[in-house]
Design a protein around this motif. Structure first.
Motif, PDB file in Angstrom:
ATOM      1  N   ASP A   1       0.857  -1.177   0.000  1.00  0.00           N
ATOM      2  CA  ASP A   1       0.000   0.000   0.000  1.00  0.00           C
ATOM      3  C   ASP A   1       0.904   1.241   0.000  1.00  0.00           C
ATOM      4  OD1 ASP A   1      -2.475  -1.526   0.448  1.00  0.00           O
ATOM      5  OD2 ASP A   1      -1.685  -1.869   2.463  1.00  0.00           O
TER       6      ASP A   1
ATOM      7  N   LYS B   1     -10.225   0.364   8.873  1.00  0.00           N
ATOM      8  CA  LYS B   1      -9.483  -0.749   8.281  1.00  0.00           C
ATOM      9  C   LYS B   1      -9.623  -0.742   6.755  1.00  0.00           C
ATOM     10  CE  LYS B   1      -8.668  -2.488  12.420  1.00  0.00           C
ATOM     11  NZ  LYS B   1      -9.166  -1.343  13.195  1.00  0.00           N
ATOM     12  N   LYS B   2      -8.746  -1.512   6.105  1.00  0.00           N
ATOM     13  CA  LYS B   2      -8.724  -1.564   4.645  1.00  0.00           C
ATOM     14  C   LYS B   2     -10.060  -2.057   4.075  1.00  0.00           C
ATOM     15  CE  LYS B   2      -4.798  -2.976   2.854  1.00  0.00           C
ATOM     16  NZ  LYS B   2      -3.733  -3.785   2.208  1.00  0.00           N
ATOM     17  N   LYS B   3     -10.696  -3.003   4.756  1.00  0.00           N
ATOM     18  CA  LYS B   3     -11.939  -3.574   4.220  1.00  0.00           C
ATOM     19  C   LYS B   3     -13.121  -2.597   4.305  1.00  0.00           C
ATOM     20  CE  LYS B   3     -12.975  -5.772   8.667  1.00  0.00           C
ATOM     21  NZ  LYS B   3     -13.110  -7.040   9.401  1.00  0.00           N
TER      22      LYS B   3
ATOM     23  N   SER C   1      -8.855   4.010   0.963  1.00  0.00           N
ATOM     24  CA  SER C   1      -7.840   4.316   1.979  1.00  0.00           C
ATOM     25  C   SER C   1      -8.112   3.602   3.302  1.00  0.00           C
ATOM     26  CB  SER C   1      -7.813   5.841   2.190  1.00  0.00           C
ATOM     27  OG  SER C   1      -6.846   6.214   3.143  1.00  0.00           O
ATOM     28  N   HIS C   2      -7.082   3.572   4.142  1.00  0.00           N
ATOM     29  CA  HIS C   2      -7.206   3.050   5.497  1.00  0.00           C
ATOM     30  C   HIS C   2      -6.145   3.719   6.368  1.00  0.00           C
ATOM     31  CE1 HIS C   2      -4.010   0.494   3.823  1.00  0.00           C
ATOM     32  NE2 HIS C   2      -3.627   0.251   5.063  1.00  0.00           N
TER      33      HIS C   2
ATOM     34  N   TRP D   1      -3.170   5.576   4.427  1.00  0.00           N
ATOM     35  CA  TRP D   1      -2.552   4.773   3.361  1.00  0.00           C
ATOM     36  C   TRP D   1      -3.521   4.685   2.185  1.00  0.00           C
ATOM     37  CZ3 TRP D   1       2.135   1.734   4.064  1.00  0.00           C
ATOM     38  CH2 TRP D   1       2.696   1.851   5.354  1.00  0.00           C
TER      39      TRP D   1
ATOM     40  N   ASN E   1      -4.917   2.255  -0.587  1.00  0.00           N
ATOM     41  CA  ASN E   1      -5.008   0.806  -0.734  1.00  0.00           C
ATOM     42  C   ASN E   1      -4.350   0.326  -2.031  1.00  0.00           C
ATOM     43  OD1 ASN E   1      -6.570   1.021   1.552  1.00  0.00           O
ATOM     44  ND2 ASN E   1      -8.522   0.623   0.509  1.00  0.00           N
TER      45      ASN E   1
END
Length: 461
Positions: free
Chosen positions: A317, A408-410, A415-416, A448, A450
């Protein structure tokens, strides 16, 4: 004696401000100036030093001399050099009129062809009347910059003509941006001529990197460690844009390994060095190793080298600078660093793993769409809410691992948030102690991008 019809007289009069504060330059009468809001340094300067009422006229401030006065804050780096604290905001973009203009007779050019710039040292602990004025100088755009600025203006204008004023972004252009002006409230939205959708009010602005270039020029401290992509400005008359010039330098190396590129450019680089890919990029662009790319610095372009796995997914990422929790919660979205990063123009260099080599696949200039910026904003919103409530940690496992409420990423396509620190004890202060653990500081984190987003929205498009 100030002669408002003479450019030289106005500039000489302005230069007497250097080393003084507004209080010293204008006298005690300014204590009751009565101005409020973000631009009141400039308003006080106009009224009490130059002797005219602040206005938003389409003409330059000194009409007869063709000079527009602008003031802007500075910050000081650890080495003592000055840098711009922010972009330089110019005149408002009138969506209903600008599409009728061409560059040479545009409201932008009439007002901003010759700037008189007063740079002051921002100090959050002082009254603005005591801010010290450090640099004063005039600015007219060199031919090489003017060609790029004209092209930037045309990009902004074309978007308005296409009924996409609501999709304008600072990342669309190089030196001249279209920055939001006013709050996010409905009152800051404006009609546009070729679409029923209202667009945020925006103003022309010189990007922060370009303002830094002006500052270095006025202070006569231009860094010798810059290399130019465009040595002859005339080349921009022959190609569609500076972007095309850059991409054309990389195309001959598409499909070649980094080792092959090194060999063709007669280089011997250390492949384990952190600067390896930056040096390779410089060499392809015809710059010396270690030089900064002047046009990229002036345009605030973020260069990202991405290593792709064989399935086209980036190996990692993309991280951005760490944020301070205390600043995060007291900054609104319009002034947020994360928004500024997302609105930047990026230059991506994609290499792909093939057996033991990295193959140059392609390069791409890119900026995020407004709809995606709003989607990424949801991550920022959640972070602000989480930190401001003191609800950082969800649980601590038996092994002592802390699990947080951070996005979180999910949860978001774009972004996360996750750690970006040397270790767990590399921390920033929290504005409110964590309710679960009582901690008053927490490990440094950052936003971040993704890897899956980079693959789908940047590499494959």
């Amino acid at each position: 004696m100030l002669d408002i019809t003479s450019a030289d007289s106005i500039i000489d009069f302005a230069k007497k401000l250097k080393g003084k504060s507004l209080k010293q330059a204008c006298g005690e009468e300014i204590r009751n100036h009565g101005y409020k809001g973000k631009g009141n340094f400039g308003q006080i300067l106009e009224k009490f030093y130059f002797g005219y009422e602040p206005n938003s006229d389409a003409e330059p401030d000194f009409k007869e001399a063709g000079i527009e006065l602008k003031s802007s804050p500075l910050k000081v780096l650890k080495n003592g050099d000055f840098r711009s604290k922010e972009r330089l905001v110019l005149n408002i973009i009138n969506y209903l009129e600008v599409h009728k203009e061409d560059f040479e007779n545009s409201s932008f050019w009439k007002k901003n062809a010759h700037l008189l710039l007063v740079f002051y040292l921002h100090d959050k602990d002082s009254s603005l009347l005591d801010y010290l004025i450090k640099l004063v100088g005039s600015w007219q755009y060199p031919n090489e910059d003017l060609k790029i600025i004209k092209h930037d203006w045309e990009i902004i204008n074309q978007k308005i003509k296409n009924g996409k004023a609501h999709e304008l972004s600072e990342g669309d252009t190089f030196y001249l941006g279209a920055c939001t002006k006013g709050s996010t409230a409905l009152k800051s939205y404006r009609e546009q001529p070729f679409s029923k959708e209202k667009a945020k009010q925006r103003a022309y602005s010189l990007k922060q990197g370009y303002v830094n270039h002006i500052i270095a020029n006025i202070a006569q401290e231009e860094n010798a460690n810059y290399g130019k992509i465009i040595e002859q400005p005339e080349i921009l008359d022959l190609v569609p844009s500076i972007e095309e010039v850059v991409v054309s330098k990389f195309r001959p190396f598409y499909g070649k390994s980094s080792e092959q590129i090194e060999h063709e450019l007669d280089l011997e680089l250390n492949p384990t060095a952190k600067s390896y890919f930056a040096n390779l990029t410089n060499a392809i662009l015809g710059l010396k190793l270690g030089q900064k790319i002047k046009e990229f610095e002036k345009a605030d372009i973020q260069v990202k080298t991405i290593r792709l796995k064989e399935n086209n997914l980036p190996k990692e990422d993309i991280s951005f600078p760490t944020f301070k929790y205390e600043e995060l919660v007291k900054t609104d979205w319009e002034d947020a660093d994360f928004k500024s990063i997302l609105e930047s123009k990026f230059f991506f260099v994609f290499y792909q793993f093939k057996e033991q080599s990295l193959i140059l696949r392609k390069v791409k200039f890119w900026n995020m769409s407004q709809s995606d910026i709003l989607e990424a904003k949801l991550v920022w919103d959640k972070m602000v809410k989480t930190v401001s409530k003191g609800e950082i940690i969800k649980e601590v496992t038996q092994q002592g691992k802390r699990k947080t409420y951070f996005p979180k990423k999910k949860e978001n396509r774009i972004s996360h948030v996750r750690p970006h620190a040397r270790n767990a004890s590399d921390t920033y202060k929290l504005p409110i102690a964590d309710k679960y653990t009582g901690l008053t500081e927490y490990t440094k984190h950052c936003f971040w991008l993704n890897a899956s987003y980079v693959k789908d929205e940047i590499f494959l498009k």
